[in-house]
Design a protein around this motif. Structure first.
Motif, PDB file in Angstrom:
ATOM      1  N   PHE A 113       4.572 -33.027 -26.961  1.00 23.20           N
ATOM      2  CA  PHE A 113       5.459 -32.563 -28.023  1.00 23.20           C
ATOM      3  C   PHE A 113       4.728 -32.629 -29.361  1.00 23.20           C
ATOM      4  O   PHE A 113       4.118 -33.656 -29.690  1.00 23.20           O
ATOM      5  CB  PHE A 113       6.723 -33.430 -28.096  1.00 23.20           C
ATOM      6  CG  PHE A 113       7.708 -33.165 -26.991  1.00 23.20           C
ATOM      7  CD1 PHE A 113       8.652 -32.168 -27.111  1.00 23.20           C
ATOM      8  CD2 PHE A 113       7.678 -33.921 -25.827  1.00 23.20           C
ATOM      9  CE1 PHE A 113       9.558 -31.920 -26.090  1.00 23.20           C
ATOM     10  CE2 PHE A 113       8.578 -33.687 -24.800  1.00 23.20           C
ATOM     11  CZ  PHE A 113       9.529 -32.677 -24.935  1.00 23.20           C
ATOM     12  N   ASN A 114       4.802 -31.561 -30.131  1.00 23.94           N
ATOM     13  CA  ASN A 114       4.163 -31.565 -31.448  1.00 23.94           C
ATOM     14  C   ASN A 114       5.129 -31.960 -32.555  1.00 23.94           C
ATOM     15  O   ASN A 114       4.786 -31.901 -33.736  1.00 23.94           O
ATOM     16  CB  ASN A 114       3.528 -30.210 -31.755  1.00 23.94           C
ATOM     17  CG  ASN A 114       4.527 -29.068 -31.701  1.00 23.94           C
ATOM     18  OD1 ASN A 114       5.738 -29.282 -31.663  1.00 23.94           O
ATOM     19  ND2 ASN A 114       4.018 -27.850 -31.679  1.00 23.94           N
ATOM     20  N   GLN A 115       6.347 -32.364 -32.183  1.00 21.43           N
ATOM     21  CA  GLN A 115       7.334 -32.842 -33.138  1.00 21.43           C
ATOM     22  C   GLN A 115       7.966 -34.128 -32.620  1.00 21.43           C
ATOM     23  O   GLN A 115       8.089 -34.332 -31.400  1.00 21.43           O
ATOM     24  CB  GLN A 115       8.425 -31.792 -33.370  1.00 21.43           C
ATOM     25  CG  GLN A 115       7.930 -30.527 -34.078  1.00 21.43           C
ATOM     26  CD  GLN A 115       9.056 -29.552 -34.313  1.00 21.43           C
ATOM     27  OE1 GLN A 115       9.729 -29.129 -33.388  1.00 21.43           O
ATOM     28  NE2 GLN A 115       9.282 -29.190 -35.586  1.00 21.43           N
ATOM     29  N   LEU A 116       8.370 -34.985 -33.550  1.00 20.64           N
ATOM     30  CA  LEU A 116       8.967 -36.265 -33.192  1.00 20.64           C
ATOM     31  C   LEU A 116      10.420 -36.081 -32.774  1.00 20.64           C
ATOM     32  O   LEU A 116      11.213 -35.437 -33.478  1.00 20.64           O
ATOM     33  CB  LEU A 116       8.904 -37.223 -34.382  1.00 20.64           C
ATOM     34  CG  LEU A 116       9.477 -38.627 -34.166  1.00 20.64           C
ATOM     35  CD1 LEU A 116       8.623 -39.402 -33.170  1.00 20.64           C
ATOM     36  CD2 LEU A 116       9.590 -39.375 -35.489  1.00 20.64           C
ATOM     37  N   ILE A 117      10.770 -36.659 -31.641  1.00 14.73           N
ATOM     38  CA  ILE A 117      12.148 -36.631 -31.154  1.00 14.73           C
ATOM     39  C   ILE A 117      12.805 -37.958 -31.497  1.00 14.73           C
ATOM     40  O   ILE A 117      12.221 -39.023 -31.268  1.00 14.73           O
ATOM     41  CB  ILE A 117      12.188 -36.388 -29.630  1.00 14.73           C
ATOM     42  CG1 ILE A 117      11.437 -35.101 -29.275  1.00 14.73           C
ATOM     43  CG2 ILE A 117      13.623 -36.311 -29.131  1.00 14.73           C
ATOM     44  CD1 ILE A 117      11.278 -34.885 -27.778  1.00 14.73           C
ATOM     45  N   ASN A 170      14.807 -39.207 -39.825  1.00 17.68           N
ATOM     46  CA  ASN A 170      13.582 -39.790 -39.295  1.00 17.68           C
ATOM     47  C   ASN A 170      13.245 -39.178 -37.925  1.00 17.68           C
ATOM     48  O   ASN A 170      12.903 -39.878 -36.973  1.00 17.68           O
ATOM     49  CB  ASN A 170      13.718 -41.311 -39.184  1.00 17.68           C
ATOM     50  CG  ASN A 170      12.364 -41.997 -38.994  1.00 17.68           C
ATOM     51  OD1 ASN A 170      11.356 -41.539 -39.512  1.00 17.68           O
ATOM     52  ND2 ASN A 170      12.352 -43.084 -38.237  1.00 17.68           N
ATOM     53  N   TYR A 171      13.334 -37.866 -37.845  1.00 18.64           N
ATOM     54  CA  TYR A 171      12.987 -37.135 -36.629  1.00 18.64           C
ATOM     55  C   TYR A 171      12.824 -35.666 -36.989  1.00 18.64           C
ATOM     56  O   TYR A 171      13.302 -35.188 -38.029  1.00 18.64           O
ATOM     57  CB  TYR A 171      14.058 -37.292 -35.542  1.00 18.64           C
ATOM     58  CG  TYR A 171      15.437 -36.826 -35.938  1.00 18.64           C
ATOM     59  CD1 TYR A 171      15.790 -35.476 -35.881  1.00 18.64           C
ATOM     60  CD2 TYR A 171      16.401 -37.728 -36.387  1.00 18.64           C
ATOM     61  CE1 TYR A 171      17.063 -35.044 -36.249  1.00 18.64           C
ATOM     62  CE2 TYR A 171      17.673 -37.309 -36.757  1.00 18.64           C
ATOM     63  CZ  TYR A 171      17.984 -35.967 -36.687  1.00 18.64           C
ATOM     64  OH  TYR A 171      19.237 -35.534 -37.063  1.00 18.64           O
ATOM     65  N   ASP A 172      12.126 -34.950 -36.119  1.00 21.42           N
ATOM     66  CA  ASP A 172      12.045 -33.492 -36.227  1.00 21.42           C
ATOM     67  C   ASP A 172      13.047 -32.822 -35.308  1.00 21.42           C
ATOM     68  O   ASP A 172      13.626 -31.789 -35.649  1.00 21.42           O
ATOM     69  CB  ASP A 172      10.633 -33.014 -35.856  1.00 21.42           C
ATOM     70  CG  ASP A 172       9.573 -33.523 -36.805  1.00 21.42           C
ATOM     71  OD1 ASP A 172       9.677 -33.258 -38.017  1.00 21.42           O
ATOM     72  OD2 ASP A 172       8.627 -34.186 -36.328  1.00 21.42           O
TER      73      ASP A 172
END
Length: 478
Positions: A125-129, A142-144
């Motif tokens: 994943f290139n984004q924070l879950i 505090n997440y994408d």
């Protein structure tokens, strides 16, 4: 003779298109001071992923490091992760990555470890879950990508729907990953879920010691997730077994010699991701043991269907010359029944090879087979399974194809070791590519060795003839 040479060349052409795997050793569960790792940063001087990768590159028998920071903040260093650090970590991993030499990966450890929750290591994943709406110093969420703290159904679906990712269960328990907040809803206590199966690729044999600050390669965890592995397989999940350090100090690859071992054609990120997704990996207390486990010629992680009985070949090859004190072949059935947890169907003692033909299976049922090895020093190795379903009928052609043969190492310099599915006599002939015989031996046992030290470097044919069966394989002498 021409017909035999033609057959050999046809077989070798086919064989050359098949995949040859190498062994790579590492760890995908580790933390830095971006969350709650590098706890010794004041004394070590290392507090970020870039320094952690540099440290890991110098560790023994260590080809890859995945840093999987916790995906949320909660409080400073507990675990303390902030959204902007995710892109920074990915950038540092990209800068440290050296294809063919050392792999640096960056992912996340999703979730919390309170009752009925659980941690999932995920890469790709290139984004924070996450789920937190605020964290100190972070503007906005505090997440994408949002996923509820308790929503394990949601996170497994996100992993499944992202083809470039995988989920790996961190230190799992039976009641973990419960989508309804109950013990009975836990992954190991409920029925099979095909969506979850598509997301999950594995779990560890051991985890940690997470709090270890030692760097002498000997601080082994006594944790053991073997029975949970058996239970999840019995439920019907297709998952492999690896090895986790769960590193929280600056001792990447050095707290103990245990390793996650992947089988890949070369050391690249793409090949590592594919090996994990296809469950071509195993967990090993030993830092350099190479395990060649095949069922009907297919490697661990394979899911097969056929009309012949399964033939298992196993080779334990340790670079330090350590002997396998015991080799056990485990077999189970994945149908959510307690009584079909895997049990031992074959054992051999003080032997580095094993061959087993399972004539006692029923058609239409999916069996899983995996290997457990204990070395003379007590270290343990467990492989990912091969799954096999036997069809109801056996054709004449397949009845004639029940002779299986394996050999190692290849390339070779001194001695070739062979394993056959039945006793001999086996007429073994090594020829050059024109078919000219160079070495001929007749062996009667299922395991045999041939000295090839007299052969110059080059490519040869290894021919094995046993009754009506004939096999020809490429042999590389270096």
């Amino acid at each position: 003779m021409k017909a035999i040479i033609f057959s050999c060349l046809f077989i070798i052409a086919t064989y050359s298109r098949s995949q040859v795997y190498n062994y790579y050793f590492g760890n995908l569960h580790a933390h830095t001071a971006f969350s709650d790792g590098n706890k010794d940063s004041i004394s070590s001087g290392v507090s970020k992923p870039d320094g952690s990768y540099a440290y890991a590159k110098l560790s023994n028998n260590f080809d890859f490091l995945g840093i999987s920071e916790h995906n949320h903040y909660s409080s400073a260093r507990n675990p303390g992760f902030k959204k902007p650090l995710y892109q920074t970590g990915i950038s540092m991993a990209n800068a440290a990555n050296q294809e063919g030499s050392f792999l640096a990966l960056y992912g996340m450890e999703y979730g919390v470890s309170s009752a009925y929750h659980g941690h999932i290591i995920t890469y790709g994943f290139n984004q924070l879950i996450g789920w937190e709406t605020s964290a100190p110093g972070v503007t906005g969420n505090n997440y994408d990508v949002f996923n509820g703290k308790d929503d394990y159904d949601g996170i497994f679906k996100k992993i499944k729907n992202n083809p470039g990712s995988f989920g790996y269960l961190a230190h799992p328990w039976y009641s973990d990953y419960s989508p309804d907040g109950s013990s009975t809803g836990g992954l190991g206590n409920s029925s099979y879920n095909a969506t979850y199966d598509s997301a999950i690729v594995g779990m560890p044999l051991r985890n940690g010691i997470a709090t270890s600050s030692l760097a002498d390669y000997n601080d082994y965890s006594q944790g053991d997730y073997f029975d949970i592995y058996r239970k999840l397989l019995a439920i019907g999940y297709h998952l492999g077994i690896g090895y986790d350090h769960d590193t929280h100090y600056t001792n990447f690859g050095r707290s103990n010699g245990g390793r996650l071992v992947i089988l890949a054609p070369s050391l690249t990120r793409a090949n590592l991701m594919t090996a994990m997704q296809q469950m071509r990996f195993y967990g090993s207390d030993d830092a350099n043991a190479k395990i060649d486990f095949k069922l009907n010629g297919s490697v661990m992680g394979s899911i097969l269907t056929g009309t012949n009985f399964p033939v298992i070949n196993l080779i334990h090859n340790d670079a330090d010359g350590e002997q396998a004190d015991s080799i056990k072949i485990w077999r189970g059935v994945g149908n959510n029944s307690f009584f079909n947890w895997a049990t031992v169907v074959y054992t051999t003692l003080q032997n580095n090879t094993a061959t087993f033909v399972d004539n006692n299976i029923l058609p239409g049922m999916e069996y899983h087979y995996f290997i457990e090895i204990k070395q003379a020093d007590g270290q343990r190795i467990v492989t990912s399974p091969v799954w096999y379903t036997k069809a109801a009928t056996v054709s004449v052609e397949e009845q004639q194809d029940r002779y299986y043969f394996d050999y190692f190492p290849n390339p070779v310099s001194q001695q070739i070791n062979m394993s056959m599915s039945r006793c001999g006599p086996h007429n073994c002939i090594i020829t050059d590519l024109t078919g000219r015989p160079l070495i001929t031996e007749i062996v009667d046992e299922q395991q045999a060795s041939i000295d090839i030290a007299v052969l110059p470097k080059g490519i040869y044919l290894l021919n094995v003839n046993s009754g009506p069966f004939f096999i020809c394989r490429k042999l590389v002498v270096e």
